[in-house]
Scaffold this motif. Sequence first.
Motif, PDB file in Angstrom:
ATOM      1  N   MET A 107       0.839  -1.199   0.000  1.00 23.48           N
ATOM      2  CA  MET A 107       0.000   0.000   0.000  1.00 23.48           C
ATOM      3  C   MET A 107       0.875   1.250   0.000  1.00 23.48           C
ATOM      4  SD  MET A 107      -2.775   1.745  -0.011  1.00 23.48           S
ATOM      5  CE  MET A 107      -4.139   0.587   0.196  1.00 23.48           C
ATOM      6  N   ASP A 108       1.929   1.253   0.795  1.00 20.32           N
ATOM      7  CA  ASP A 108       2.847   2.399   0.830  1.00 20.32           C
ATOM      8  C   ASP A 108       3.436   2.660  -0.560  1.00 20.32           C
ATOM      9  OD1 ASP A 108       2.402   2.650   3.519  1.00 20.32           O
ATOM     10  OD2 ASP A 108       4.242   1.625   4.127  1.00 20.32           O
ATOM     11  N   LYS A 109       3.894   1.589  -1.211  1.00 21.08           N
ATOM     12  CA  LYS A 109       4.546   1.730  -2.517  1.00 21.08           C
ATOM     13  C   LYS A 109       3.559   2.182  -3.586  1.00 21.08           C
ATOM     14  CE  LYS A 109       8.012  -1.811  -1.476  1.00 21.08           C
ATOM     15  NZ  LYS A 109       8.503  -3.177  -1.776  1.00 21.08           N
ATOM     16  N   LYS A 110       2.352   1.603  -3.584  1.00 23.91           N
ATOM     17  CA  LYS A 110       1.372   1.957  -4.614  1.00 23.91           C
ATOM     18  C   LYS A 110       0.898   3.401  -4.453  1.00 23.91           C
ATOM     19  CE  LYS A 110      -0.278  -2.779  -5.073  1.00 23.91           C
ATOM     20  NZ  LYS A 110       0.507  -3.053  -6.281  1.00 23.91           N
ATOM     21  N   LYS A 111       0.711   3.823  -3.209  1.00 29.33           N
ATOM     22  CA  LYS A 111       0.278   5.206  -2.990  1.00 29.33           C
ATOM     23  C   LYS A 111       1.372   6.184  -3.429  1.00 29.33           C
ATOM     24  CE  LYS A 111      -1.396   8.412   0.509  1.00 29.33           C
ATOM     25  NZ  LYS A 111      -1.585   8.666   1.954  1.00 29.33           N
ATOM     26  N   ALA A 112       2.611   5.862  -3.103  1.00 28.04           N
ATOM     27  CA  ALA A 112       3.725   6.735  -3.502  1.00 28.04           C
ATOM     28  C   ALA A 112       3.830   6.805  -5.020  1.00 28.04           C
ATOM     29  CB  ALA A 112       5.033   6.217  -2.906  1.00 28.04           C
ATOM     30  N   THR A 113       3.667   5.656  -5.685  1.00 29.78           N
ATOM     31  CA  THR A 113       3.729   5.623  -7.149  1.00 29.78           C
ATOM     32  C   THR A 113       2.579   6.408  -7.757  1.00 29.78           C
ATOM     33  OG1 THR A 113       4.785   3.444  -7.098  1.00 29.78           O
ATOM     34  CG2 THR A 113       3.779   4.121  -9.171  1.00 29.78           C
ATOM     35  N   LEU A 114       1.382   6.243  -7.190  1.00 27.97           N
ATOM     36  CA  LEU A 114       0.202   6.942  -7.709  1.00 27.97           C
ATOM     37  C   LEU A 114       0.388   8.449  -7.633  1.00 27.97           C
ATOM     38  CD1 LEU A 114      -2.694   6.906  -8.781  1.00 27.97           C
ATOM     39  CD2 LEU A 114      -3.486   6.734  -6.411  1.00 27.97           C
ATOM     40  N   PHE A 115       0.861   8.946  -6.503  1.00 27.62           N
ATOM     41  CA  PHE A 115       1.048  10.395  -6.363  1.00 27.62           C
ATOM     42  C   PHE A 115       2.183  10.904  -7.263  1.00 27.62           C
ATOM     43  CE2 PHE A 115      -1.813  10.081  -2.861  1.00 27.62           C
ATOM     44  CZ  PHE A 115      -2.331  11.358  -2.691  1.00 27.62           C
ATOM     45  N   LYS A 116       3.175  10.075  -7.496  1.00 30.04           N
ATOM     46  CA  LYS A 116       4.246  10.456  -8.411  1.00 30.04           C
ATOM     47  C   LYS A 116       3.697  10.630  -9.826  1.00 30.04           C
ATOM     48  CE  LYS A 116       8.712   8.864 -10.226  1.00 30.04           C
ATOM     49  NZ  LYS A 116       9.736   7.782 -10.170  1.00 30.04           N
ATOM     50  N   VAL A 117       2.853   9.677 -10.245  1.00 34.18           N
ATOM     51  CA  VAL A 117       2.246   9.756 -11.580  1.00 34.18           C
ATOM     52  C   VAL A 117       1.308  10.957 -11.668  1.00 34.18           C
ATOM     53  CG1 VAL A 117       0.665   8.596 -13.166  1.00 34.18           C
ATOM     54  CG2 VAL A 117       2.470   7.293 -12.029  1.00 34.18           C
ATOM     55  N   LEU A 118       0.529  11.184 -10.608  1.00 37.03           N
ATOM     56  CA  LEU A 118      -0.399  12.321 -10.623  1.00 37.03           C
ATOM     57  C   LEU A 118       0.353  13.642 -10.748  1.00 37.03           C
ATOM     58  CD1 LEU A 118      -3.026  11.330  -7.880  1.00 37.03           C
ATOM     59  CD2 LEU A 118      -3.286  11.261 -10.372  1.00 37.03           C
ATOM     60  N   HIS A 119       1.463  13.775 -10.057  1.00 40.63           N
ATOM     61  CA  HIS A 119       2.255  15.010 -10.141  1.00 40.63           C
ATOM     62  C   HIS A 119       2.859  15.181 -11.533  1.00 40.63           C
ATOM     63  CE1 HIS A 119       2.201  16.768  -6.132  1.00 40.63           C
ATOM     64  NE2 HIS A 119       2.231  15.545  -5.631  1.00 40.63           N
ATOM     65  N   PHE A 132      -8.457  12.190  -8.103  1.00 43.26           N
ATOM     66  CA  PHE A 132      -7.671  10.956  -8.039  1.00 43.26           C
ATOM     67  C   PHE A 132      -6.991  10.801  -6.669  1.00 43.26           C
ATOM     68  CE2 PHE A 132      -7.403  11.243 -12.839  1.00 43.26           C
ATOM     69  CZ  PHE A 132      -8.184  10.114 -13.049  1.00 43.26           C
ATOM     70  N   SER A 133      -6.429  11.877  -6.163  1.00 42.71           N
ATOM     71  CA  SER A 133      -5.745  11.789  -4.870  1.00 42.71           C
ATOM     72  C   SER A 133      -6.747  11.538  -3.742  1.00 42.71           C
ATOM     73  CB  SER A 133      -4.961  13.078  -4.593  1.00 42.71           C
ATOM     74  OG  SER A 133      -5.814  14.206  -4.522  1.00 42.71           O
ATOM     75  N   GLY A 134      -7.947  12.115  -3.888  1.00 40.62           N
ATOM     76  CA  GLY A 134      -8.972  11.921  -2.868  1.00 40.62           C
ATOM     77  C   GLY A 134      -9.411  10.473  -2.758  1.00 40.62           C
ATOM     78  N   VAL A 135      -9.593   9.821  -3.912  1.00 44.04           N
ATOM     79  CA  VAL A 135     -10.018   8.421  -3.873  1.00 44.04           C
ATOM     80  C   VAL A 135      -8.899   7.532  -3.355  1.00 44.04           C
ATOM     81  CG1 VAL A 135      -9.343   7.648  -6.204  1.00 44.04           C
ATOM     82  CG2 VAL A 135     -11.377   6.704  -5.138  1.00 44.04           C
ATOM     83  N   ALA A 136      -7.655   7.885  -3.655  1.00 42.85           N
ATOM     84  CA  ALA A 136      -6.519   7.117  -3.126  1.00 42.85           C
ATOM     85  C   ALA A 136      -6.471   7.212  -1.607  1.00 42.85           C
ATOM     86  CB  ALA A 136      -5.213   7.618  -3.735  1.00 42.85           C
ATOM     87  N   GLU A 137      -6.716   8.401  -1.084  1.00 39.38           N
ATOM     88  CA  GLU A 137      -6.721   8.578   0.368  1.00 39.38           C
ATOM     89  C   GLU A 137      -7.861   7.798   1.006  1.00 39.38           C
ATOM     90  OE1 GLU A 137      -4.550   9.980   2.155  1.00 39.38           O
ATOM     91  OE2 GLU A 137      -3.418  11.341   0.852  1.00 39.38           O
ATOM     92  N   GLU A 138      -9.014   7.792   0.352  1.00 39.76           N
ATOM     93  CA  GLU A 138     -10.164   7.077   0.915  1.00 39.76           C
ATOM     94  C   GLU A 138      -9.906   5.572   0.928  1.00 39.76           C
ATOM     95  OE1 GLU A 138     -15.037   6.920   0.593  1.00 39.76           O
ATOM     96  OE2 GLU A 138     -13.879   8.032  -0.902  1.00 39.76           O
ATOM     97  N   VAL A 139      -9.286   5.062  -0.140  1.00 39.98           N
ATOM     98  CA  VAL A 139      -8.943   3.636  -0.186  1.00 39.98           C
ATOM     99  C   VAL A 139      -7.972   3.286   0.935  1.00 39.98           C
ATOM    100  CG1 VAL A 139      -7.724   1.860  -1.507  1.00 39.98           C
ATOM    101  CG2 VAL A 139      -9.404   3.315  -2.635  1.00 39.98           C
ATOM    102  N   GLU A 140      -6.962   4.127   1.131  1.00 39.99           N
ATOM    103  CA  GLU A 140      -5.990   3.858   2.191  1.00 39.99           C
ATOM    104  C   GLU A 140      -6.653   3.900   3.570  1.00 39.99           C
ATOM    105  OE1 GLU A 140      -1.497   5.267   3.348  1.00 39.99           O
ATOM    106  OE2 GLU A 140      -3.001   6.824   3.056  1.00 39.99           O
TER     107      GLU A 140
END
Length: 245
Positions: A107-119, A132-140
Motif C-alpha cells: 500500500m505504501d509503494k502503490k500510494k507513492a507511485t500513484l502520487f508520483k504519476v499524478l504530479h 484521483f488523490s482523494g479516492v486514493a486517500e479514501e482507499v488507504e
Amino acid sequence: MAGKNYLKMLGVVVGAAIVNILALSPAFAGVTIGGSAFETALGVTLLIASVIAIVYGSYNWLYKTPIVLTTKPIKTREDYASALAPYGKVRVLAEDIALALEQMDRMDKKKATLFKVLHQRFDPAEMSFSKFSGVAEEVENLFYLNIKSVLNRLGVFDEAEYERVMTRRSARYSPKLLQEKTDFYNEYMSYIKHAIGTNEEMLLQLDKLLLEISRLDSIEPGDIERMPAMVEIDSLIKQTKYYKQ
C-alpha cells in the motif's frame, strides 16, 4: 506473571521427580529398567514422559513469548505494524498476519507511485488531481480500518482454546457446545480472511487505476467518475462500508 510461571515449572520438575522416585526406587514400586520387558517399557516410558513434561513446561512458561496487548492508541502505519507483529507468532494466524504486513508495504509503494504519476500528469491545483488523490486517500483509510477491525478481533483470540476446540481434544464440552464453539471460531477466522481479502482487492484496484491514468492523454473532470477503475473502487468502498456496519 513470570513468578507464577517459575512456580509452575518448579511444580512440574518436583512432580516428575516424585513420580520417578516412587516408580523406580526399590523402596517403593521398584520398577527396574533392564528387568522384565514390562518393567523396562514402563520405566523408560516414565522417564520419557518426565522429559517431555519438563521440556513442554519450559517452553510454554519460560521461553514462549506471550502476546502483550497494548493500550497505546493506534494511529500511524508503524503503530499498526507493531500491533500486528506479535500475532505472527501464533501458528494458526501466522500466514494471515504475514500477508497483512506485506499488504501494508505494498500500500505504501502503490500510494507513492500513484502520487508520483499524478504530479507528472496533472497540476496539484487541477480538479483531476484532487479527485484521483482523494479516492486514493479514501482507499488507504478504509484499508487501515479493515486492519483495525482485524486487530480488535485478534485482541480476544485464545490460541489454547482454539486448538482444543478445532482438534476436538476437549472432553469438557458436550457435542452441541463443541459444535457451537467450532462454528464460532470458523466464523472468526473467516472474518479475518475476508478483511485481508478485501484489502487485497483494494491493492488490485489501485493497480488498475494507475494503469488507466498512465494511458490517459486528456480527461475532463466529469469523465473521471466513469473510468472503469474508479467505478470499481467506488463499488468496493460501498460494499466494504456496508459489510462493516
